[in-house]
Design an enzyme around this catalytic site. Structure first.
Site, PDB file in Angstrom:
ATOM      1  N   GLN A  27       0.884  -1.188   0.000  1.00 40.61           N
ATOM      2  CA  GLN A  27       0.000   0.000   0.000  1.00 40.61           C
ATOM      3  C   GLN A  27       0.911   1.225   0.000  1.00 40.61           C
ATOM      4  O   GLN A  27       1.236   1.781   1.048  1.00 40.61           O
ATOM      5  CB  GLN A  27      -0.908  -0.039   1.235  1.00 40.61           C
ATOM      6  CG  GLN A  27      -1.958   1.059   1.262  1.00 40.61           C
ATOM      7  CD  GLN A  27      -3.161   0.763   0.371  1.00 40.61           C
ATOM      8  OE1 GLN A  27      -3.398  -0.376   0.012  1.00 40.61           O
ATOM      9  NE2 GLN A  27      -3.909   1.793   0.018  1.00 40.61           N
ATOM     10  N   ASP A  34       3.974  -9.767 -14.382  1.00 41.32           N
ATOM     11  CA  ASP A  34       3.440  -8.406 -14.495  1.00 41.32           C
ATOM     12  C   ASP A  34       4.599  -7.417 -14.578  1.00 41.32           C
ATOM     13  O   ASP A  34       5.767  -7.781 -14.386  1.00 41.32           O
ATOM     14  CB  ASP A  34       2.514  -8.061 -13.311  1.00 41.32           C
ATOM     15  CG  ASP A  34       3.188  -8.225 -11.959  1.00 41.32           C
ATOM     16  OD1 ASP A  34       4.427  -8.284 -11.912  1.00 41.32           O
ATOM     17  OD2 ASP A  34       2.481  -8.309 -10.947  1.00 41.32           O
ATOM     18  N   LYS A  74      -0.545  -7.635 -16.063  1.00 39.61           N
ATOM     19  CA  LYS A  74      -1.565  -8.104 -15.106  1.00 39.61           C
ATOM     20  C   LYS A  74      -2.545  -6.976 -14.813  1.00 39.61           C
ATOM     21  O   LYS A  74      -2.146  -5.829 -14.664  1.00 39.61           O
ATOM     22  CB  LYS A  74      -0.875  -8.542 -13.811  1.00 39.61           C
ATOM     23  CG  LYS A  74      -1.829  -8.941 -12.692  1.00 39.61           C
ATOM     24  CD  LYS A  74      -1.079  -9.536 -11.515  1.00 39.61           C
ATOM     25  CE  LYS A  74      -0.494  -8.484 -10.604  1.00 39.61           C
ATOM     26  NZ  LYS A  74       0.221  -9.050  -9.461  1.00 39.61           N
ATOM     27  N   ASP A 130       8.353 -14.114  -9.548  1.00 40.04           N
ATOM     28  CA  ASP A 130       7.704 -12.958  -8.932  1.00 40.04           C
ATOM     29  C   ASP A 130       8.304 -12.753  -7.542  1.00 40.04           C
ATOM     30  O   ASP A 130       8.875 -13.684  -6.969  1.00 40.04           O
ATOM     31  CB  ASP A 130       6.192 -13.195  -8.840  1.00 40.04           C
ATOM     32  CG  ASP A 130       5.409 -11.876  -8.788  1.00 40.04           C
ATOM     33  OD1 ASP A 130       6.045 -10.804  -8.797  1.00 40.04           O
ATOM     34  OD2 ASP A 130       4.171 -11.931  -8.745  1.00 40.04           O
TER      35      ASP A 130
HETATM   36  C1  R5P Z   1       2.467  -7.407  -6.632  1.00 40.30           C
HETATM   37  O1  R5P Z   1       2.255  -6.964  -7.728  1.00 40.30           O
HETATM   38  C2  R5P Z   1       3.499  -8.457  -6.394  1.00 40.30           C
HETATM   39  O2  R5P Z   1       4.611  -8.265  -7.203  1.00 40.30           O
HETATM   40  C3  R5P Z   1       2.938  -9.852  -6.595  1.00 40.30           C
HETATM   41  O3  R5P Z   1       2.651 -10.051  -7.952  1.00 40.30           O
HETATM   42  C4  R5P Z   1       1.705 -10.073  -5.789  1.00 40.30           C
HETATM   43  O4  R5P Z   1       1.889  -9.663  -4.473  1.00 40.30           O
HETATM   44  C5  R5P Z   1       1.301 -11.525  -5.821  1.00 40.30           C
HETATM   45  O5  R5P Z   1       0.121 -11.645  -5.115  1.00 40.30           O
HETATM   46  P1  R5P Z   1      -0.817 -12.892  -5.271  1.00 40.30           P
HETATM   47  O6  R5P Z   1       0.012 -14.103  -5.003  1.00 40.30           O
HETATM   48  O7  R5P Z   1      -1.875 -12.684  -4.215  1.00 40.30           O
HETATM   49  O8  R5P Z   1      -1.387 -12.874  -6.650  1.00 40.30           O
END
Ligand code: R5P
Length: 296
Positions: A95, A168, A191, A217
């Site tokens: 955030q 993303d 994304k 990621d």
């Molecule tokens: C946010 O954009 C981060 O880089 C991750 O892609 C995100 O926190 C992944 O979250 P989740 O596993 O809930 O899709």
């Protein structure tokens, strides 16, 4: 001047690992909860004149926070020279903006609290998205260790004909670096997030054809990002995708989402303890905090 590692309750393994890498003793911390839930904390090792490193994994940070503050304050009152926070996963970085009126920008408030409590902070690949650097919100010296070299080594040793895929645009910083160090191609998808557990991933998959996609990621939380990206690349890669996450948050339902997405293998770095931990970044993490522990 000596260094001593104090593990936060539940993070003894992290404390032991750091103590080994830094050649420093592991201090003893007594912790229990009163019947009503309040914390009892006692630092049972001398810290007078020492560089104190409080080691904590910040998955589910809210219940831990008061304990960290109590430990830091007690260490200072016992005469610690400095008190640093070694948190391989830095919580509350997502955030980073007020998207709707009235929202708390928790990254700033959390940073302000940590900055008032500790003399320095060391972490691994924090989620820097709209902030370019931790200095924008942290008022104490910070150090960042990068997982990319260890991830790249793992990819080289474990995946044939890999293509690194960032699910993303935010993941590009990690995906591109891993691909460069591993000497394999990289492609980054797009994304759109509709909710905490509702994301859509799209993008160009031409470069993936005929290779084994390695999705990279920084965070696996609900795992919907990985699952969606896997669904897209499965159709074009030669082998089922491999998922690599730096921070294994694994919220409820994450394992199921990854299984359903037909992901061959999920591997994470050991910044947060999890059965998927397979890439050891602890040496890089310890090395990043060494400058804070030099005699000065
Ligand atoms: C946010 O954009 C981060 O880089 C991750 O892609 C995100 O926190 C992944 O979250 P989740 O596993 O809930 O899709």
């Amino acid at each position: 001047m000596t260094t001593i590692i104090l593990p936060a309750p539940g993070h003894e393994r992290l404390g032991r690992t750091l103590a080994q890498h830094l050649g420093a003793p592991l201090g003893r911390v007594e912790f229990r909860r009163f019947p009503d839930g309040e914390a009892y904390v006692r630092i049972a090792s001398p810290v007078q004149g020492a560089e104190v490193v409080i080691a904590a994994g910040l998955r589910d940070p809210d219940p831990q926070l008061p304990t960290l503050l109590f430990m830091a304050e007690a260490a200072r009152e016992m005469g610690a020279r400095h008190v640093g926070l070694a948190a391989p996963y830095l919580a509350y970085m997502r955030q980073d903006q007020r998207f709707r009126d009235g929202e708390a920008v928790t990254s700033r408030t959390f940073a302000s609290l940590v900055s008032r409590t500790f003399d320095w902070l060391c972490t691994v690949d924090p989620h820097l998205h709209r902030y370019a650097a931790l200095e924008e919100i942290y008022r104490i010296p910070t150090a960042i260790a990068h997982a990319a070299p260890d991830i790249a080594r793992w990819v080289r040793e474990n995946v044939r004909d890999a293509v690194v895929v960032g699910p993303d645009s935010e993941s590009e910083q990690w995906a591109a670096e891993v691909a460069r160090a591993a000497g394999v191609p990289c492609t980054v998808l797009e994304k759109v997030r509709h909710g905490d557990r509702d994301v859509r991933v799209a993008g160009e998959t031409r470069d993936i054809a005929g290779r084994t996609p390695v999705l990279i990621d920084d965070i696996i939380s609900s795992a919907r990002t990985m699952a969606e990206a896997a669904g897209l690349v499965r159709t074009v890669g030669t082998a089922a995708p491999v998922c690599v996450g730096i921070h294994a948050l694994f919220a409820e339902g994450a394992e199921g989402a990854l299984r359903e997405a037909g992901i061959a293998r999920v591997v994470t770095c050991n910044t947060l303890e999890h059965p998927t931990n397979g890439i050891d970044v602890s040496a890089a993490f310890a090395a990043a905090m060494r400058p804070f522990l030099r005699p000065g």
